[in-house]
Write a protein that holds these residues in place. Structure first.
Motif, PDB file in Angstrom:
ATOM      1  N   HIS A  50       0.842  -1.199   0.000  1.00  0.00           N
ATOM      2  CA  HIS A  50       0.000   0.000   0.000  1.00  0.00           C
ATOM      3  C   HIS A  50       0.881   1.255   0.000  1.00  0.00           C
ATOM      4  O   HIS A  50       0.654   2.182  -0.779  1.00  0.00           O
ATOM      5  CB  HIS A  50      -0.919  -0.014   1.221  1.00  0.00           C
ATOM      6  N   LEU A  51       1.888   1.251   0.848  1.00  0.00           N
ATOM      7  CA  LEU A  51       2.794   2.409   0.935  1.00  0.00           C
ATOM      8  C   LEU A  51       3.616   2.584  -0.333  1.00  0.00           C
ATOM      9  O   LEU A  51       3.816   3.703  -0.806  1.00  0.00           O
ATOM     10  CB  LEU A  51       3.740   2.247   2.132  1.00  0.00           C
ATOM     11  N   GLN A  52       4.112   1.489  -0.880  1.00  0.00           N
ATOM     12  CA  GLN A  52       5.060   1.573  -1.995  1.00  0.00           C
ATOM     13  C   GLN A  52       4.386   1.572  -3.363  1.00  0.00           C
ATOM     14  O   GLN A  52       4.874   2.225  -4.283  1.00  0.00           O
ATOM     15  CB  GLN A  52       6.056   0.411  -1.905  1.00  0.00           C
ATOM     16  N   CYS A  53       3.305   0.821  -3.507  1.00  0.00           N
ATOM     17  CA  CYS A  53       2.680   0.646  -4.826  1.00  0.00           C
ATOM     18  C   CYS A  53       1.290   1.260  -4.923  1.00  0.00           C
ATOM     19  O   CYS A  53       0.692   1.246  -5.998  1.00  0.00           O
ATOM     20  CB  CYS A  53       2.574  -0.843  -5.167  1.00  0.00           C
ATOM     21  N   GLY A  54       0.775   1.731  -3.810  1.00  0.00           N
ATOM     22  CA  GLY A  54      -0.556   2.336  -3.818  1.00  0.00           C
ATOM     23  C   GLY A  54      -1.690   1.326  -3.899  1.00  0.00           C
ATOM     24  O   GLY A  54      -2.816   1.684  -4.245  1.00  0.00           O
ATOM     25  N   THR A  55      -1.421   0.065  -3.559  1.00  0.00           N
ATOM     26  CA  THR A  55      -2.479  -0.933  -3.573  1.00  0.00           C
ATOM     27  C   THR A  55      -3.389  -0.726  -2.360  1.00  0.00           C
ATOM     28  O   THR A  55      -2.964  -0.165  -1.357  1.00  0.00           O
ATOM     29  CB  THR A  55      -1.891  -2.359  -3.523  1.00  0.00           C
ATOM     30  N   PRO A  56      -4.628  -1.206  -2.438  1.00  0.00           N
ATOM     31  CA  PRO A  56      -5.522  -1.095  -1.270  1.00  0.00           C
ATOM     32  C   PRO A  56      -4.965  -1.896  -0.094  1.00  0.00           C
ATOM     33  O   PRO A  56      -4.250  -2.888  -0.271  1.00  0.00           O
ATOM     34  CB  PRO A  56      -6.834  -1.702  -1.772  1.00  0.00           C
ATOM     35  N   ASN A  57      -5.334  -1.480   1.098  1.00  0.00           N
ATOM     36  CA  ASN A  57      -4.791  -2.090   2.304  1.00  0.00           C
ATOM     37  C   ASN A  57      -5.681  -3.186   2.880  1.00  0.00           C
ATOM     38  O   ASN A  57      -5.267  -3.897   3.772  1.00  0.00           O
ATOM     39  CB  ASN A  57      -4.531  -1.007   3.355  1.00  0.00           C
ATOM     40  N   THR A  58      -6.905  -3.312   2.391  1.00  0.00           N
ATOM     41  CA  THR A  58      -7.783  -4.366   2.892  1.00  0.00           C
ATOM     42  C   THR A  58      -7.704  -5.577   1.967  1.00  0.00           C
ATOM     43  O   THR A  58      -7.427  -5.445   0.773  1.00  0.00           O
ATOM     44  CB  THR A  58      -9.242  -3.888   2.984  1.00  0.00           C
ATOM     45  N   SER A  59      -7.980  -6.737   2.517  1.00  0.00           N
ATOM     46  CA  SER A  59      -7.835  -7.986   1.775  1.00  0.00           C
ATOM     47  C   SER A  59      -8.678  -8.003   0.499  1.00  0.00           C
ATOM     48  O   SER A  59      -8.170  -8.279  -0.584  1.00  0.00           O
ATOM     49  CB  SER A  59      -8.214  -9.159   2.680  1.00  0.00           C
ATOM     50  N   GLU A  60      -9.959  -7.733   0.636  1.00  0.00           N
ATOM     51  CA  GLU A  60     -10.847  -7.815  -0.526  1.00  0.00           C
ATOM     52  C   GLU A  60     -10.476  -6.800  -1.603  1.00  0.00           C
ATOM     53  O   GLU A  60     -10.396  -7.138  -2.791  1.00  0.00           O
ATOM     54  CB  GLU A  60     -12.301  -7.629  -0.096  1.00  0.00           C
ATOM     55  N   ALA A  61     -10.238  -5.556  -1.193  1.00  0.00           N
ATOM     56  CA  ALA A  61      -9.887  -4.518  -2.167  1.00  0.00           C
ATOM     57  C   ALA A  61      -8.530  -4.805  -2.816  1.00  0.00           C
ATOM     58  O   ALA A  61      -8.332  -4.532  -4.003  1.00  0.00           O
ATOM     59  CB  ALA A  61      -9.891  -3.145  -1.498  1.00  0.00           C
ATOM     60  N   PHE A  62      -7.608  -5.361  -2.036  1.00  0.00           N
ATOM     61  CA  PHE A  62      -6.296  -5.722  -2.575  1.00  0.00           C
ATOM     62  C   PHE A  62      -6.449  -6.768  -3.678  1.00  0.00           C
ATOM     63  O   PHE A  62      -5.870  -6.637  -4.754  1.00  0.00           O
ATOM     64  CB  PHE A  62      -5.408  -6.257  -1.442  1.00  0.00           C
ATOM     65  N   MET A  63      -7.236  -7.797  -3.401  1.00  0.00           N
ATOM     66  CA  MET A  63      -7.443  -8.846  -4.399  1.00  0.00           C
ATOM     67  C   MET A  63      -8.122  -8.289  -5.647  1.00  0.00           C
ATOM     68  O   MET A  63      -7.728  -8.607  -6.768  1.00  0.00           O
ATOM     69  CB  MET A  63      -8.259  -9.994  -3.799  1.00  0.00           C
ATOM     70  N   HIS A  97      -7.925  -5.303  -6.762  1.00  0.00           N
ATOM     71  CA  HIS A  97      -6.913  -4.504  -7.452  1.00  0.00           C
ATOM     72  C   HIS A  97      -6.024  -5.411  -8.313  1.00  0.00           C
ATOM     73  O   HIS A  97      -5.738  -5.086  -9.475  1.00  0.00           O
ATOM     74  CB  HIS A  97      -6.085  -3.732  -6.432  1.00  0.00           C
ATOM     75  N   LEU A  98      -5.595  -6.534  -7.751  1.00  0.00           N
ATOM     76  CA  LEU A  98      -4.743  -7.450  -8.507  1.00  0.00           C
ATOM     77  C   LEU A  98      -5.503  -8.096  -9.660  1.00  0.00           C
ATOM     78  O   LEU A  98      -4.939  -8.293 -10.738  1.00  0.00           O
ATOM     79  CB  LEU A  98      -4.153  -8.521  -7.593  1.00  0.00           C
ATOM     80  N   PHE A  99      -6.774  -8.422  -9.444  1.00  0.00           N
ATOM     81  CA  PHE A  99      -7.590  -8.996 -10.523  1.00  0.00           C
ATOM     82  C   PHE A  99      -7.629  -8.079 -11.734  1.00  0.00           C
ATOM     83  O   PHE A  99      -7.629  -8.532 -12.873  1.00  0.00           O
ATOM     84  CB  PHE A  99      -9.039  -9.227 -10.079  1.00  0.00           C
ATOM     85  N   ASN A 100      -7.671  -6.788 -11.473  1.00  0.00           N
ATOM     86  CA  ASN A 100      -7.858  -5.797 -12.533  1.00  0.00           C
ATOM     87  C   ASN A 100      -6.568  -5.144 -13.013  1.00  0.00           C
ATOM     88  O   ASN A 100      -6.599  -4.295 -13.902  1.00  0.00           O
ATOM     89  CB  ASN A 100      -8.843  -4.722 -12.067  1.00  0.00           C
ATOM     90  N   ALA A 101      -5.446  -5.512 -12.440  1.00  0.00           N
ATOM     91  CA  ALA A 101      -4.171  -4.884 -12.811  1.00  0.00           C
ATOM     92  C   ALA A 101      -3.708  -5.376 -14.177  1.00  0.00           C
ATOM     93  O   ALA A 101      -3.901  -6.540 -14.532  1.00  0.00           O
ATOM     94  CB  ALA A 101      -3.106  -5.211 -11.758  1.00  0.00           C
ATOM     95  N   ASP A 102      -3.067  -4.473 -14.925  1.00  0.00           N
ATOM     96  CA  ASP A 102      -2.451  -4.910 -16.182  1.00  0.00           C
ATOM     97  C   ASP A 102      -1.183  -5.698 -15.847  1.00  0.00           C
ATOM     98  O   ASP A 102      -0.721  -5.710 -14.704  1.00  0.00           O
ATOM     99  CB  ASP A 102      -2.160  -3.717 -17.093  1.00  0.00           C
ATOM    100  N   ALA A 103      -0.636  -6.367 -16.829  1.00  0.00           N
ATOM    101  CA  ALA A 103       0.498  -7.266 -16.614  1.00  0.00           C
ATOM    102  C   ALA A 103       1.701  -6.544 -16.015  1.00  0.00           C
ATOM    103  O   ALA A 103       2.356  -7.064 -15.103  1.00  0.00           O
ATOM    104  CB  ALA A 103       0.886  -7.953 -17.913  1.00  0.00           C
ATOM    105  N   ARG A 143       3.287  -7.389 -12.324  1.00  0.00           N
ATOM    106  CA  ARG A 143       4.695  -7.792 -12.160  1.00  0.00           C
ATOM    107  C   ARG A 143       5.411  -6.866 -11.175  1.00  0.00           C
ATOM    108  O   ARG A 143       6.221  -7.328 -10.360  1.00  0.00           O
ATOM    109  CB  ARG A 143       5.419  -7.797 -13.503  1.00  0.00           C
ATOM    110  N   HIS A 144       5.117  -5.569 -11.259  1.00  0.00           N
ATOM    111  CA  HIS A 144       5.747  -4.608 -10.344  1.00  0.00           C
ATOM    112  C   HIS A 144       5.347  -4.896  -8.895  1.00  0.00           C
ATOM    113  O   HIS A 144       6.207  -4.912  -7.997  1.00  0.00           O
ATOM    114  CB  HIS A 144       5.367  -3.180 -10.735  1.00  0.00           C
ATOM    115  N   ILE A 145       4.070  -5.141  -8.659  1.00  0.00           N
ATOM    116  CA  ILE A 145       3.587  -5.436  -7.302  1.00  0.00           C
ATOM    117  C   ILE A 145       4.226  -6.726  -6.795  1.00  0.00           C
ATOM    118  O   ILE A 145       4.683  -6.801  -5.653  1.00  0.00           O
ATOM    119  CB  ILE A 145       2.048  -5.507  -7.279  1.00  0.00           C
ATOM    120  N   ASN A 146       4.273  -7.732  -7.638  1.00  0.00           N
ATOM    121  CA  ASN A 146       4.870  -9.006  -7.257  1.00  0.00           C
ATOM    122  C   ASN A 146       6.356  -8.840  -6.933  1.00  0.00           C
ATOM    123  O   ASN A 146       6.849  -9.373  -5.929  1.00  0.00           O
ATOM    124  CB  ASN A 146       4.674 -10.033  -8.371  1.00  0.00           C
TER     125      ASN A 146
END
Length: 119
Positions: free
Chosen positions: A70-83, A85-91, A95-98
């Motif tokens: 969340h701090l580094q990549c701006g992903t959501p901090n909650t489990s459901e929203a995080f997932m 976000h990953l479902f909808n992320a481009d490739a 890869r950057h988040i991973n």
């Protein structure tokens, strides 16, 4: 003085390792040590779902990783929203988040045993 990204990762991982070890002891250390290999074998999304499904220290560990992402990549901090976000992320974003997850986990993997040893 400006911290490097590695210093920021280390500082954040140190704080989370302290939290995890204080609450769960050696179990947290063992989970932190095995998490990078688990992600490499099964994938980030699958492992995050597994951790959140297990509860307890596993959910705490997943939360620690989500906090960094969340701090580094701006992903959501909650489990459901995080997932979601990953479902909808481009490739490229995925890869950057991973890659960032693995970079942070390298620090946690090394620092958690150090925290445990210093108790």
């Amino acid at each position: 003085m400006t911290q490097t990204l590695e210093q920021k990762r280390a500082q954040h991982a140190w704080g989370k390792a302290r939290e995890g070890v204080n609450e769960y002891g050696s179990d947290y250390v063992n989970d932190a040590k095995g998490l990078p290999a688990l992600i490499m074998n099964s994938g980030l999304m699958q492992v995050m779902a597994f951790l959140d499904g297990k509860g307890g220290r596993h959910t705490t560990l997943a939360g620690h990783l989500r906090d960094w992402l969340h701090l580094q990549c701006g992903t959501p901090n909650t489990s459901e929203a995080f997932m979601e976000h990953l479902f909808n992320a481009d490739a490229q974003t995925f890869r950057h988040i991973n890659a960032e997850a693995m970079a942070w986990l390298r620090w946690l993997r090394q620092l958690a045993p150090a925290v445990k040893g210093g108790e």
